[in-house]
Write an enzyme that holds these catalytic residues in place. Sequence first.
Site: not given
Ligand code: G16
Length: 540
Positions: A110-111, A274, A276, A278-279, A373
């Site tokens: 992801s990010h 981000d 991937d 989704d953000r 998302k």
């Molecule tokens: C993921 C989850 C999200 C979550 C985020 C942060 O996002 O899909 O639901 O809000 O991580 O999680 P944490 O606070 O546990 O680091 P992504 O975009 O990283 O897949």
Amino acid sequence: MRVATRPIDGQKPGTSGLRKKTKVFMAKGYLENFIQSVFDATGGATGRTYVVGGDGRYFNDRATQTILKMAAANGAKRVMVGRNALLSTPAASHLIRLNRTDGGIILSASHNPGGLDEDFGVKFNTPNGGPAPEAVTEAIFARTKEIRDYYIADDTDLDLSRIGTQQIGGMEVSVIDPVADYAALMETLFDFEAIRAMFAGGFRMRFDAMCAITGPYAREIIETRLGAAPGTVVNGTPLPDFGGMHPDPNPTWAHALMDEMFGPDAPDFGAASDGDGDRNMVVGRGIYVSPSDSLAVLAANAHLAPGYRDGLKGVARSMPTSTAADRVAEALGIGSYETPTGWKFFGNLLDAGRATLCGEESFGAGSDHVREKDGLWAVLLWLNILAERKESVAEIMGGHWQRFGRNYYSRHDYEALPVAVANAVMDGLRAKLGALSGQVVEGMTVGSADDFAYEDPVDGSVSRGQGLRVVFTDGSRLVLRLSGTGTEGATIRLYLERYVPGPDGLDAEVQEALAPVIRAAETLAGIRAATGREGPDVIT
Ligand code: G16
């Protein structure tokens, strides 16, 4: 070919799949063990179809070849894979649903930054297109602890740059255009005609794809189909190391976009996505829109887009996300839901038709069009709303706060802490929770304090220990939890919220408005005192 292996410690999926340092994933048997465990824990791959793709980060290509060979050796019937192994997370979710596959494997951290010395990740999505729920990730983890062998075809690599169908060990591999089906879905949801007219009328936008997966999607949709000026999309080519960037769309990491939007001659609208895809982060000229506010504004205005013309069934948010969206849901007379952090918790609500829109403070928003998302979707819904309302982002935000009041909101992250220190902070506050009710801290009275537990209203499953929250009688809140997506040490996330009903006091500086809540957090949790840090590493 059957390969003997041994269980590897620590293959427990976190908030969103298994995320580790890339070198960990590249170690002998690490990826293979996890993928075999995914197949084994979900009833085997025999005769099944999957979607596979990732955000293009370092090791994405080689990991995809391994997964294809393993799917073939495990008897899968067909795998659809994006050209060059690329698929954004929301596009993968859509393909799983569109083609009714038995699930998908998404390669992304992801990010988190990418590269040989950075992060990699693998996530399994179920046939509804969403991230595997906890029961499934637990079963996968259990399997990683007893695995003894895995299966992999002894074939040469496939040419994934070529659209079309190939065979590997009796399994069909369809290499598809990663953008086409997703772009077609967006055309069904939004009024492309109206947005095109807005761009034709001189509306200017900047979209920062942060050298990550959304670049090709944004170019095709925003520049080609919607007619935004060429160059609207910057950093539009996905790179294995994201050009050295941290592809996390927030004011800290997307600072180039922030500078432009707050500078002279700023465009009308700015957005970033981000690693991937989704953000999303949304910025108007001279105004930053917090993700919690963005969800509330999208909920209040979604009916302006064709895909949501009939209204929303309900709105869901993660617990640490501000309660701004709840106020909109109340005004609309629809349900509102509060889930733990993690998109997987929204799946049941979306599948059951209880919620149409979901969102999180962590720069995520989405709807029932997929089960992830969706960064670009959120940006397009904003564009549709701007095209219909013919107001600036600042005017829309001002009007929203006048109507609903303003939930000042911010998140303070303390990153890469020693795990023991972070746990001690959490344990310290947890131990105090029971006695907090009624206490006055920084002039505010504690109304309730607990460790959030969620009972899924659809399947009754219970998830405990989802974040410590202290709610004050004036509606202010502070929430403390540990991140479940990091790969180094522990990250404490402190979420801060204060509600001002208006009509006065709606234009304060956010950190100033939150000052009493920030002080209360330090009094109660003592993060700075315990960590020796002077302040947070990231403020959103
Ligand atoms: C993921 C989850 C999200 C979550 C985020 C942060 O996002 O899909 O639901 O809000 O991580 O999680 P944490 O606070 O546990 O680091 P992504 O975009 O990283 O897949």
